[in-house]
Design a protein around this motif. Structure first.
Motif, mmCIF file in Angstrom:
data_model
loop_
_atom_site.group_PDB
_atom_site.id
_atom_site.type_symbol
_atom_site.label_atom_id
_atom_site.label_comp_id
_atom_site.label_asym_id
_atom_site.label_seq_id
_atom_site.Cartn_x
_atom_site.Cartn_y
_atom_site.Cartn_z
ATOM 1 N N VAL A 16 -9.488 5.725 -3.850
ATOM 2 C CA VAL A 16 -8.643 6.654 -3.095
ATOM 3 C C VAL A 16 -8.910 6.392 -1.620
ATOM 4 N N GLU A 17 -7.955 5.754 -0.972
ATOM 5 C CA GLU A 17 -8.133 5.269 0.399
ATOM 6 C C GLU A 17 -6.755 5.069 1.016
ATOM 7 N N ILE A 24 -7.811 -3.491 0.784
ATOM 8 C CA ILE A 24 -7.802 -4.945 0.577
ATOM 9 C C ILE A 24 -9.223 -5.481 0.601
ATOM 10 N N GLY A 25 -10.031 -4.963 1.518
ATOM 11 C CA GLY A 25 -11.407 -5.422 1.624
ATOM 12 C C GLY A 25 -12.219 -5.129 0.383
ATOM 13 N N LEU A 26 -12.128 -3.898 -0.153
ATOM 14 C CA LEU A 26 -12.890 -3.574 -1.359
ATOM 15 C C LEU A 26 -12.399 -4.390 -2.542
ATOM 16 N N ASP A 35 -17.565 -7.704 -14.274
ATOM 17 C CA ASP A 35 -17.851 -6.417 -14.919
ATOM 18 C C ASP A 35 -17.266 -5.235 -14.159
ATOM 19 N N LEU A 36 -16.590 -5.500 -13.048
ATOM 20 C CA LEU A 36 -16.000 -4.437 -12.236
ATOM 21 C C LEU A 36 -14.516 -4.726 -12.027
ATOM 22 N N ASP A 37 -13.670 -3.820 -12.464
ATOM 23 C CA ASP A 37 -12.226 -4.039 -12.423
ATOM 24 C C ASP A 37 -11.568 -2.930 -11.600
ATOM 25 N N LEU A 38 -11.124 -3.271 -10.393
ATOM 26 C CA LEU A 38 -10.407 -2.307 -9.557
ATOM 27 C C LEU A 38 -8.974 -2.233 -10.070
ATOM 28 N N SER A 111 -19.456 0.121 6.486
ATOM 29 C CA SER A 111 -20.041 -0.954 7.289
ATOM 30 C C SER A 111 -21.126 -1.734 6.550
ATOM 31 N N GLU A 112 -21.483 -1.317 5.329
ATOM 32 C CA GLU A 112 -22.511 -2.039 4.573
ATOM 33 C C GLU A 112 -22.017 -3.436 4.211
ATOM 34 N N ASP A 113 -22.975 -4.349 3.979
ATOM 35 C CA ASP A 113 -22.585 -5.711 3.623
ATOM 36 C C ASP A 113 -22.088 -5.770 2.176
ATOM 37 N N VAL A 114 -21.466 -6.896 1.832
ATOM 38 C CA VAL A 114 -20.816 -7.027 0.528
ATOM 39 C C VAL A 114 -21.787 -6.826 -0.631
ATOM 40 N N PRO A 115 -22.958 -7.471 -0.649
ATOM 41 C CA PRO A 115 -23.867 -7.255 -1.779
ATOM 42 C C PRO A 115 -24.254 -5.790 -1.967
ATOM 43 N N THR A 116 -24.441 -5.076 -0.869
ATOM 44 C CA THR A 116 -24.815 -3.663 -0.962
ATOM 45 C C THR A 116 -23.687 -2.834 -1.548
#
Length: 224
Positions: A16-17, A24-26, A35-38, A111-116
């Motif tokens: 929800v954004e 697009i970024g997420l 294992d993660l499906d948006l 602002s967190e990095d991608v791995p986080t």
């Protein structure tokens, strides 16, 4: 249905954004993760729920263009069996606490990095708490501010009085006598003074209430 590398169904994520660039970024961050499906992005909670309720997790921006309240949004999602992870660029303890009261799994900065971000979404989608420094600070109050130890009744009086009500009006709203309200205000001021955060005026009490998250921060023109 998509499947993770271990053969288990991928966790279904809704977002929800109302900022397209964030969405697009997420999506780009989660795309490489089997294992993660948006599965759905929506601008409001109502729009998401009207499209699907078959979700393991909703990633929720705190401040949306529809003016909705974070606590109400979280309750609406959890009422449909969907856990919630807050994903925000705002540093607003009041909004975070509002969401926390409704039971989110955690709060994550944009602002967190991608791995986080990916790790946090994975944990939340599995029903695990996502504990971050920002999350703890928002719940417990600013760690740089000394806790004054107000009782629940003192907190109630402070919130009403500091928001602009007169002592007589606070008395009517709380069922207390006006003298008792004034006694509470005296004790509240003394507690703040003892903590090294004096609040001799009503304006000072307002500032302290905002600092401690009892009242919302004044809104700015920019939106998270």
């Amino acid at each position: 249905m998509t499947w993770g590398e271990d053969g288990a169904p991928a966790r279904r994520i809704g977002l929800v954004e109302d900022h397209e660039s964030v969405a697009i970024g997420l999506a780009a961050m989660l795309a490489p993760e089997p294992d993660l499906d948006l599965v759905r992005t929506a601008g409001t909670v109502g729009e998401l729920l009207s499209a699907t309720t078959n979700l393991d997790l909703a990633v929720l921006d705190l401040r949306l263009a529809d003016g909705s309240v974070p606590e109400d949004n979280v309750r609406a999602l959890r009422g449909r069996g969907i856990e919630v992870l807050v994903f925000t660029g705002a540093d607003n303890a009041f909004l975070v606490r509002s969401a926390a009261r409704a039971g989110v799994l955690g709060v994550l900065r944009k602002s967190e990095d991608v791995p986080t971000v990916v790790a946090a979404v994975r944990r939340a989608a599995s029903g695990e708490q996502v504990v971050t420094t920002d999350w703890a600070a928002a719940i417990d109050g600013d760690p740089q501010l000394s806790d004054v130890g107000l009782s629940p009744r003192q907190e109630e009086v402070l919130m009403l009085y500091a928001s602009g009500e007169k002592a007589s009006r606070v008395a009517r709203l709380t069922g207390l006598s006006e003298q008792t309200v004034n006694d509470y205000l005296g004790r509240i001021r003394q507690k703040y003074a003892d903590a090294g955060r004096p609040a001799p005026t009503k304006t000072d009490l307002y500032k302290r209430a905002v600092e401690d998250g009892w009242l919302p921060m004044p809104e700015r023109n920019s939106r998270a």
